[in-house]
Design an enzyme around this catalytic site. Structure first.
Site, PDB file in Angstrom:
ATOM      1  N   CYS A  48       0.856  -1.181   0.000  1.00 13.86           N
ATOM      2  CA  CYS A  48       0.000   0.000   0.000  1.00 13.86           C
ATOM      3  C   CYS A  48       0.897   1.237   0.000  1.00 13.86           C
ATOM      4  CB  CYS A  48      -0.892  -0.024   1.241  1.00 13.86           C
ATOM      5  SG  CYS A  48      -1.867   1.475   1.523  1.00 13.86           S
ATOM      6  N   HIS A  49       0.391   2.332  -0.542  1.00 10.96           N
ATOM      7  CA  HIS A  49       1.184   3.562  -0.596  1.00 10.96           C
ATOM      8  C   HIS A  49       1.621   4.019   0.792  1.00 10.96           C
ATOM      9  CE1 HIS A  49       1.948   7.940  -1.036  1.00 10.96           C
ATOM     10  NE2 HIS A  49       2.540   7.532  -2.136  1.00 10.96           N
ATOM     11  N   THR A  50       0.833   3.695   1.823  1.00 11.75           N
ATOM     12  CA  THR A  50       1.199   4.086   3.186  1.00 11.75           C
ATOM     13  C   THR A  50       2.521   3.452   3.603  1.00 11.75           C
ATOM     14  OG1 THR A  50      -1.135   4.316   3.757  1.00 11.75           O
ATOM     15  CG2 THR A  50       0.418   4.125   5.588  1.00 11.75           C
ATOM     16  N   HIS A  70       0.934  -3.943   5.891  1.00 11.39           N
ATOM     17  CA  HIS A  70      -0.303  -3.935   6.682  1.00 11.39           C
ATOM     18  C   HIS A  70      -1.530  -4.410   5.908  1.00 11.39           C
ATOM     19  CE1 HIS A  70      -0.314  -0.050   4.645  1.00 11.39           C
ATOM     20  NE2 HIS A  70      -1.630  -0.020   4.813  1.00 11.39           N
ATOM     21  N   GLU A  71      -1.371  -4.765   4.646  1.00 10.97           N
ATOM     22  CA  GLU A  71      -2.470  -5.384   3.897  1.00 10.97           C
ATOM     23  C   GLU A  71      -2.092  -6.839   3.685  1.00 10.97           C
ATOM     24  OE1 GLU A  71      -4.443  -1.932   1.019  1.00 10.97           O
ATOM     25  OE2 GLU A  71      -3.370  -3.591   0.145  1.00 10.97           O
ATOM     26  N   CYS A 100     -11.527  -3.145  19.937  1.00 10.01           N
ATOM     27  CA  CYS A 100     -11.372  -3.827  21.227  1.00 10.01           C
ATOM     28  C   CYS A 100     -12.700  -4.365  21.743  1.00 10.01           C
ATOM     29  CB  CYS A 100     -10.751  -2.880  22.251  1.00 10.01           C
ATOM     30  SG  CYS A 100     -11.858  -1.556  22.836  1.00 10.01           S
ATOM     31  N   CYS A 103     -14.433  -0.225  24.381  1.00  9.52           N
ATOM     32  CA  CYS A 103     -14.411   1.233  24.559  1.00  9.52           C
ATOM     33  C   CYS A 103     -15.708   1.864  24.055  1.00  9.52           C
ATOM     34  CB  CYS A 103     -13.202   1.838  23.848  1.00  9.52           C
ATOM     35  SG  CYS A 103     -13.327   1.835  22.043  1.00  9.52           S
ATOM     36  N   CYS A 106     -16.159   1.557  20.223  1.00 13.22           N
ATOM     37  CA  CYS A 106     -16.537   0.216  19.772  1.00 13.22           C
ATOM     38  C   CYS A 106     -17.984  -0.102  20.125  1.00 13.22           C
ATOM     39  CB  CYS A 106     -15.598  -0.838  20.367  1.00 13.22           C
ATOM     40  SG  CYS A 106     -13.948  -0.849  19.626  1.00 13.22           S
ATOM     41  N   CYS A 114     -11.720   2.870  17.361  1.00 15.08           N
ATOM     42  CA  CYS A 114     -11.403   2.255  18.650  1.00 15.08           C
ATOM     43  C   CYS A 114     -10.396   3.087  19.440  1.00 15.08           C
ATOM     44  CB  CYS A 114     -10.855   0.851  18.425  1.00 15.08           C
ATOM     45  SG  CYS A 114     -10.314   0.004  19.919  1.00 15.08           S
ATOM     46  N   ARG A 118      -6.763   2.356  17.752  1.00 15.82           N
ATOM     47  CA  ARG A 118      -6.730   3.263  16.603  1.00 15.82           C
ATOM     48  C   ARG A 118      -5.302   3.361  16.060  1.00 15.82           C
ATOM     49  NH1 ARG A 118      -9.417   9.047  17.581  1.00 15.82           N
ATOM     50  NH2 ARG A 118     -10.837   7.593  18.641  1.00 15.82           N
ATOM     51  N   CYS A 178      -7.196  -2.887   3.897  1.00 15.83           N
ATOM     52  CA  CYS A 178      -6.857  -1.460   4.033  1.00 15.83           C
ATOM     53  C   CYS A 178      -7.547  -0.628   2.960  1.00 15.83           C
ATOM     54  CB  CYS A 178      -5.344  -1.257   4.003  1.00 15.83           C
ATOM     55  SG  CYS A 178      -4.857   0.495   4.155  1.00 15.83           S
ATOM     56  N   ARG A 373      -2.426  -2.647  -7.230  1.00 13.25           N
ATOM     57  CA  ARG A 373      -1.969  -3.439  -6.097  1.00 13.25           C
ATOM     58  C   ARG A 373      -1.079  -4.568  -6.578  1.00 13.25           C
ATOM     59  NH1 ARG A 373      -2.756   0.095  -3.110  1.00 13.25           N
ATOM     60  NH2 ARG A 373      -3.840   0.113  -1.121  1.00 13.25           N
TER      61      ARG A 373
END
Length: 380
Positions: A48-50, A70-71, A100, A103, A106, A114, A118, A178, A373
């Protein structure tokens, strides 16, 4: 329980040692999961670009050495104390944010942000004990957004792991953890275009194309893509985009162009660039009385959004969204089911595939702006 449960696992991981330098495939040690954590065997991950943005370390606090990613899609290898929702063998998607379930966010039907889990890009350790689960020769390696999927095994908080249909192909649905879900949810969950409506999509990268896909699924009659790169239009047609505007082709603001094209403005707009000028245009191009604009892109930290208050008083609505308003554990399984039921076409988002040993090729493709992707096969 798996035969490796409770033991340190040695495996391959792509480690970023310095900003902007090629990742290095290293043997890392992955510690067992602690309380409320799970250890996953990652089978497929995508870029991902992130990941690229933080690897380049432009404008953030640099944190190296680090394992990005993260994907992804994988299988639970073992679980820590207190984990009851997951067990070894479950097919899962790790997610950069979490749920979670305890909270106030959630428990609210109106939020997916969350309080505990988060996204936090500055945290390179686990929440439970402030330690990393990765190491090389005793030296800790930092985590990334609680996932670090550029490793054959990783450890996540249980609240950041969504259990999915075991029949779903992980090499396809991994992209749903993501960007694709972010764009899709921005349209389906937040903009909510009525059937037959007109929708403008600002930015035709992966997230924008997913937003367009959401508009297509919702039955929009016109989906107008707005992008500074005209070469993206042909690809965008596959995602339901019917018309294309390049703001550089006009002497007037693009919101005025859109208003003229649509008899006063579009019914919905979704902004997926993070450029504040595009954000303002996305808001000002929606029709008075009922128009809704949704902001998805993350702006520069010093950006300011300016518009005349009458744009709001004339009954235009401005909304923001985080991860498409999906609660990861509760909602992602249903997004996977959209794919399984052939309501959502995931394959057209996937443009490249490389073996894990060639992960730097995926970065090269992203930096060249080629494709949407790239799937990385962790067993390659």
């Amino acid at each position: 329980m798996s035969t490796t449960a409770g033991n340190v696992i040695r495996c391959r991981a792509a480690v970023a040692w310095e900003a902007g330098k090629p990742l290095v495939i290293e043997e890392v040690e992955v510690a067992p999961p602690q309380a409320m954590e799970v250890r996953l065997k990652i089978l497929y991950t995508s870029l991902c670009h992130t990941d690229v943005y933080f690897w380049e370390a432009k404008g953030q606090n640099p944190m190296f050495p680090r394992i990005y990613g993260h994907e992804a899609g994988g299988i639970v290898e073992s679980v820590g104390e207190g984990v009851t929702d997951l067990q070894p063998g479950d097919h899962v998607l790790p997610v950069f944010t979490g749920e979670c379930k305890e909270c106030d966010h959630c428990k609210s039907e109106e939020s997916n942000m969350c309080r505990l889990l988060r996204i936090n890009t500055d945290r390179g350790v686990m929440i439970g004990d402030g330690q990393s689960r990765f190491s090389i020769n005793g030296k800790p390696i930092y985590h990334f957004v609680g996932t670090s999927t550029f490793s054959e095994y990783t450890v996540c908080h249980v609240g950041s792991v969504a259990k999915i249909n075991p029949l779903a192909p992980l090499d396809k649905v991994c992209v749903l953890s993501c960007g694709i879900s972010t764009g899709l949810g921005a349209t389906l969950n937040v903009a909510k275009p009525p059937k037959g409506s007109t929708v403008a999509i600002f930015g035709l990268g992966a997230v924008g194309l997913a937003a367009a896909e959401g508009a297509r699924i919702a039955g929009a009659s016109r989906i107008i893509g707005v992008d500074l790169n005209s070469s993206r239009f042909d690809e965008a047609k596959k995602f339901g985009v019917t018309e294309f505007i390049n703001p550089k082709d006009y002497a007037k603001p693009v919101q005025e162009v859109l208003a003229e094209m649509t008899n006063g403005g579009v019914d919905r707009s979704v902004e997926c660039t993070g450029n504040v000028t595009a954000m303002i245009s996305a808001f000002e191009c929606v029709h008075d009385g009922w128009g809704v604009a949704v902001l998805v892109g993350v702006p520069h930290k010093d950006a300011e959004f300016k518009t005349h208050p009458m744009n709001l008083l004339n009954e235009r609505t401005l909304k923001g969204t985080f991860f498409g308003n999906y609660k990861p554990r509760s909602d992602l399984p249903s997004v996977v089911e959209k794919y399984m039921n052939k309501e959502l076409e995931v394959e057209k988002f996937i443009t490249h595939s490389v073996p894990f040993s060639e992960i730097n090729k995926a970065f090269d493709l992203m930096l060249k702006g080629e494709g949407i992707r790239c799937i990385i096969n962790m067993e390659g």
